[in-house]
Design a protein around this motif. Structure first.
Motif, PDB file in Angstrom:
ATOM      1  N   ILE A 159       8.779   0.829   7.647  1.00  0.00           N
ATOM      2  CA  ILE A 159       8.302   1.806   6.664  1.00  0.00           C
ATOM      3  C   ILE A 159       9.462   2.654   6.150  1.00  0.00           C
ATOM      4  CG2 ILE A 159       6.909   3.904   6.371  1.00  0.00           C
ATOM      5  CD1 ILE A 159       4.845   2.653   8.251  1.00  0.00           C
ATOM      6  N   MET A 160      10.317   3.107   7.050  1.00  0.00           N
ATOM      7  CA  MET A 160      11.445   3.938   6.635  1.00  0.00           C
ATOM      8  C   MET A 160      12.410   3.155   5.748  1.00  0.00           C
ATOM      9  SD  MET A 160      10.422   6.682   7.951  1.00  0.00           S
ATOM     10  CE  MET A 160      11.779   7.778   7.511  1.00  0.00           C
ATOM     11  N   THR A 161      12.604   1.876   6.050  1.00  0.00           N
ATOM     12  CA  THR A 161      13.458   1.029   5.206  1.00  0.00           C
ATOM     13  C   THR A 161      12.862   0.884   3.817  1.00  0.00           C
ATOM     14  OG1 THR A 161      14.272  -0.216   7.118  1.00  0.00           O
ATOM     15  CG2 THR A 161      14.479  -1.268   4.971  1.00  0.00           C
ATOM     16  N   GLN A 162      11.546   0.681   3.735  1.00  0.00           N
ATOM     17  CA  GLN A 162      10.899   0.519   2.429  1.00  0.00           C
ATOM     18  C   GLN A 162      10.919   1.817   1.631  1.00  0.00           C
ATOM     19  OE1 GLN A 162      10.139  -2.200   1.109  1.00  0.00           O
ATOM     20  NE2 GLN A 162       8.949  -1.628  -0.681  1.00  0.00           N
ATOM     21  N   LEU A 163      10.833   2.955   2.303  1.00  0.00           N
ATOM     22  CA  LEU A 163      10.936   4.238   1.601  1.00  0.00           C
ATOM     23  C   LEU A 163      12.294   4.361   0.915  1.00  0.00           C
ATOM     24  CD1 LEU A 163       9.268   6.643   4.204  1.00  0.00           C
ATOM     25  CD2 LEU A 163       8.400   6.099   1.925  1.00  0.00           C
ATOM     26  N   GLN A 164      13.339   3.836   1.546  1.00  0.00           N
ATOM     27  CA  GLN A 164      14.656   3.836   0.922  1.00  0.00           C
ATOM     28  C   GLN A 164      14.675   2.903  -0.278  1.00  0.00           C
ATOM     29  OE1 GLN A 164      17.666   2.938   3.822  1.00  0.00           O
ATOM     30  NE2 GLN A 164      17.335   4.805   4.992  1.00  0.00           N
ATOM     31  N   VAL A 165      14.044   1.734  -0.147  1.00  0.00           N
ATOM     32  CA  VAL A 165      13.973   0.784  -1.266  1.00  0.00           C
ATOM     33  C   VAL A 165      13.266   1.412  -2.463  1.00  0.00           C
ATOM     34  CG1 VAL A 165      12.980  -1.413  -2.019  1.00  0.00           C
ATOM     35  CG2 VAL A 165      14.054  -1.239   0.233  1.00  0.00           C
ATOM     36  N   LEU A 166      12.230   2.198  -2.192  1.00  0.00           N
ATOM     37  CA  LEU A 166      11.461   2.848  -3.260  1.00  0.00           C
ATOM     38  C   LEU A 166      12.129   4.115  -3.781  1.00  0.00           C
ATOM     39  CD1 LEU A 166       7.866   2.550  -1.703  1.00  0.00           C
ATOM     40  CD2 LEU A 166       8.827   1.186  -3.580  1.00  0.00           C
TER      41      LEU A 166
ATOM     42  N   GLU B  86       1.394  -9.265  -3.054  1.00  0.00           N
ATOM     43  CA  GLU B  86       2.088  -9.348  -1.765  1.00  0.00           C
ATOM     44  C   GLU B  86       1.846 -10.686  -1.080  1.00  0.00           C
ATOM     45  OE1 GLU B  86       2.986  -5.938   1.506  1.00  0.00           O
ATOM     46  OE2 GLU B  86       0.878  -6.327   1.097  1.00  0.00           O
ATOM     47  N   ASP B  87       0.682 -11.289  -1.307  1.00  0.00           N
ATOM     48  CA  ASP B  87       0.347 -12.580  -0.701  1.00  0.00           C
ATOM     49  C   ASP B  87       1.195 -13.694  -1.323  1.00  0.00           C
ATOM     50  OD1 ASP B  87      -1.671 -14.398   0.825  1.00  0.00           O
ATOM     51  OD2 ASP B  87      -1.710 -15.154  -1.244  1.00  0.00           O
ATOM     52  N   ASN B  88       1.664 -14.626  -0.494  1.00  0.00           N
ATOM     53  CA  ASN B  88       2.547 -15.693  -0.970  1.00  0.00           C
ATOM     54  C   ASN B  88       1.943 -16.505  -2.107  1.00  0.00           C
ATOM     55  OD1 ASN B  88       4.066 -14.793   1.186  1.00  0.00           O
ATOM     56  ND2 ASN B  88       4.473 -16.816   2.016  1.00  0.00           N
TER      57      ASN B  88
ATOM     58  N   LEU C  33       1.709   8.240   6.823  1.00  0.00           N
ATOM     59  CA  LEU C  33       2.061   6.873   6.426  1.00  0.00           C
ATOM     60  C   LEU C  33       1.956   5.918   7.611  1.00  0.00           C
ATOM     61  CD1 LEU C  33       5.115   7.581   4.084  1.00  0.00           C
ATOM     62  CD2 LEU C  33       2.743   7.118   3.433  1.00  0.00           C
ATOM     63  N   LEU C  34       2.384   6.362   8.792  1.00  0.00           N
ATOM     64  CA  LEU C  34       2.272   5.523   9.979  1.00  0.00           C
ATOM     65  C   LEU C  34       0.810   5.221  10.294  1.00  0.00           C
ATOM     66  CD1 LEU C  34       4.953   7.147  12.322  1.00  0.00           C
ATOM     67  CD2 LEU C  34       5.033   4.873  11.323  1.00  0.00           C
ATOM     68  N   ASP C  35      -0.061   6.149   9.952  1.00  0.00           N
ATOM     69  CA  ASP C  35      -1.488   5.987  10.230  1.00  0.00           C
ATOM     70  C   ASP C  35      -2.150   5.014   9.257  1.00  0.00           C
ATOM     71  OD1 ASP C  35      -3.854   6.772  11.731  1.00  0.00           O
ATOM     72  OD2 ASP C  35      -4.497   7.787   9.900  1.00  0.00           O
TER      73      ASP C  35
ATOM     74  N   LYS D 118       0.822  -1.207   0.000  1.00  0.00           N
ATOM     75  CA  LYS D 118       0.000   0.000   0.000  1.00  0.00           C
ATOM     76  C   LYS D 118       0.860   1.262   0.000  1.00  0.00           C
ATOM     77  CE  LYS D 118      -3.875   1.982   2.630  1.00  0.00           C
ATOM     78  NZ  LYS D 118      -4.712   1.799   3.841  1.00  0.00           N
ATOM     79  N   LEU D 119       2.086   1.157   0.536  1.00  0.00           N
ATOM     80  CA  LEU D 119       2.965   2.329   0.617  1.00  0.00           C
ATOM     81  C   LEU D 119       3.258   2.883  -0.771  1.00  0.00           C
ATOM     82  CD1 LEU D 119       4.779   4.247   2.210  1.00  0.00           C
ATOM     83  CD2 LEU D 119       6.562   2.503   2.184  1.00  0.00           C
ATOM     84  N   LYS D 120       3.676   2.018  -1.681  1.00  0.00           N
ATOM     85  CA  LYS D 120       3.973   2.481  -3.037  1.00  0.00           C
ATOM     86  C   LYS D 120       2.700   2.974  -3.729  1.00  0.00           C
ATOM     87  CE  LYS D 120       6.044   1.183  -7.447  1.00  0.00           C
ATOM     88  NZ  LYS D 120       6.689   0.103  -8.254  1.00  0.00           N
ATOM     89  N   LYS D 121       1.584   2.280  -3.478  1.00  0.00           N
ATOM     90  CA  LYS D 121       0.312   2.688  -4.096  1.00  0.00           C
ATOM     91  C   LYS D 121      -0.058   4.112  -3.702  1.00  0.00           C
ATOM     92  CE  LYS D 121      -4.573   1.402  -4.333  1.00  0.00           C
ATOM     93  NZ  LYS D 121      -5.629   0.456  -3.842  1.00  0.00           N
ATOM     94  N   LEU D 122       0.110   4.452  -2.417  1.00  0.00           N
ATOM     95  CA  LEU D 122      -0.222   5.799  -1.960  1.00  0.00           C
ATOM     96  C   LEU D 122       0.710   6.840  -2.595  1.00  0.00           C
ATOM     97  CD1 LEU D 122      -0.895   5.237   1.860  1.00  0.00           C
ATOM     98  CD2 LEU D 122      -2.575   5.563   0.052  1.00  0.00           C
TER      99      LEU D 122
END
Length: 374
Positions: A176-183, A313-315, A165-167, A134-138
């Protein structure tokens, strides 16, 4: 009605229990006037989470109405599951354990204790992967196209701060902060933004051209280069330098070449790709893991864009999607597309064993779906 010592001793005799083998203190339990099963919830915590609470940290339950709730610590995410128990769990404020009673200098006494509530179940936690799709989608609702873009002048465009984003994202702050770096997300004027790809490539082209024209080393680019490109405010940090990441530049260039082609002749692509990156950088297919897929069985060999970020995202859904694209995979080919599914202490091999079946093809182990793919 409160019990007397004589009544307690009579009960012990009926139960054939030797009072000498028991602690002298006796708890006599009684339900309070407002005792109810619906007023309390029990949550079972592992020792590390208990310690975090004792240290003053918070645990946060996150999830929208249509999402399964998760509990987040500062760095981990847990599924919340209800566990039923055949034993009734009683809420007794101030209740003392046998160990606590042993430390007290107590004689034969009766402790009348009131039960405030009870339950036949409790919440237990199971470590899970953070739900970051959902992070990238937003963030992709309003990618950043530059300070002069018309969308930047529109006050109604979607923008998200860290608190926003935390909300909305079911993950811990650290995840979340790690994924923001990945993106490769950037914090611009207090909001997290993903650069629109064409704008990102435009900036990259400006930087590499300037580095080339000034004969700078890729490993030592002055910070004021970025000031000249209006990527940052003026800094007064003295001599500060950046190093260009050759692998990321090669990867971004490959994405630019592949995104407008359904399939690309591999040999031709590799030639064009090498010619498109700055002189001195060396391209390698290893730079494209999780971004592009090579088909070695076609003639000629071909390469196509397949981003791991675009997969479910689901396996099970992830494996279904991959097996619908290709019937059989080698571990080398499929690994970049399932690596992020590995949980704590879980391996790629364990995932393949659970969601696929293996066979030998021309002396090479390959994996295909355990179920028919429509």
């Amino acid at each position: 009605m409160k019990r007397t010592r004589e009544e307690v001793d009579a009960t012990l005799q009926i139960a054939k229990l030797n009072a000498a083998e028991l602690l002298p203190a006796v708890h006599c339990l009684g339900f309070g006037p407002g005792a109810s099963a619906g007023d309390f919830c029990l949550l079972e915590l592992e020792p590390t989470l208990c310690q975090q609470l004792e240290d003053g940290h918070s645990l946060v339950i996150r999830g929208d109405k249509d999402e399964q709730a998760v509990l987040c610590s500062k760095d981990k995410t847990y599924d919340l599951k209800i566990a039923d128990t055949s034993n009734m769990l009683l809420f007794i404020p101030g209740c003392k354990t046998p160990d606590q009673l042993k430390k007290e200098d107590s004689h034969c006494n009766i402790i009348h204790t009131e039960i405030f509530g009870f339950s036949n179940n409790y919440w237990e936690l199971r470590r899970c992967r953070p739900k970051l799709k959902k992070l990238k989608k937003l963030l992709m609702e309003n990618p950043y196209e530059g300070p002069d873009s018309q969308k930047e002048k529109d006050s109604n465009s979607s923008k998200y701060t860290t608190e926003d984003l935390l909300d909305q994202i079911q993950a811990s702050e650290e995840e979340i902060m790690t994924q923001l770096q990945v993106l490769n997300a950037c914090e611009i004027e207090g909001y997290w933004r993903i650069l629109e790809f064409d704008y990102e490539m435009k900036l990259l082209n400006h930087v590499t051209q300037l580095v080339d024209s000034e004969s700078w080393s890729f490993s030592k680019v002055p910070l004021n280069t970025y000031d000249n490109l209006k990527l940052s405010d003026t800094f007064s940090l003295g001599e500060v330098y950046f190093e260009l990441d050759a692998d990321k530049i090669c990867r971004a260039t490959a994405q630019m070449l592949l995104q407008n082609a359904v399939k690309f002749n591999l040999a031709e692509f590799q030639e064009v790709w090498q010619q498109s990156v700055p002189e001195g950088m060396i391209t390698s297919l290893d730079q494209l893991k999780g971004l592009a897929l090579v088909d070695r069985h076609s003639r000629p060999e071909i390469i196509s864009l397949l981003k791991v970020d675009d997969l479910p995202e689901d396996n099970q859904e992830r494996f279904n999607s991959l097996f619908s694209l290709r019937e059989k995979w080698t571990e080398e080919d499929i690994a970049p597309y399932i690596q992020d599914l590995c949980g704590e202490k879980q391996t790629i091999g364990a995932l393949l064993t659970k969601y696929s079946r293996s066979s030998m093809q021309n002396g090479v182990k390959v994996y295909n779906s355990r179920r028919p793919i429509s």
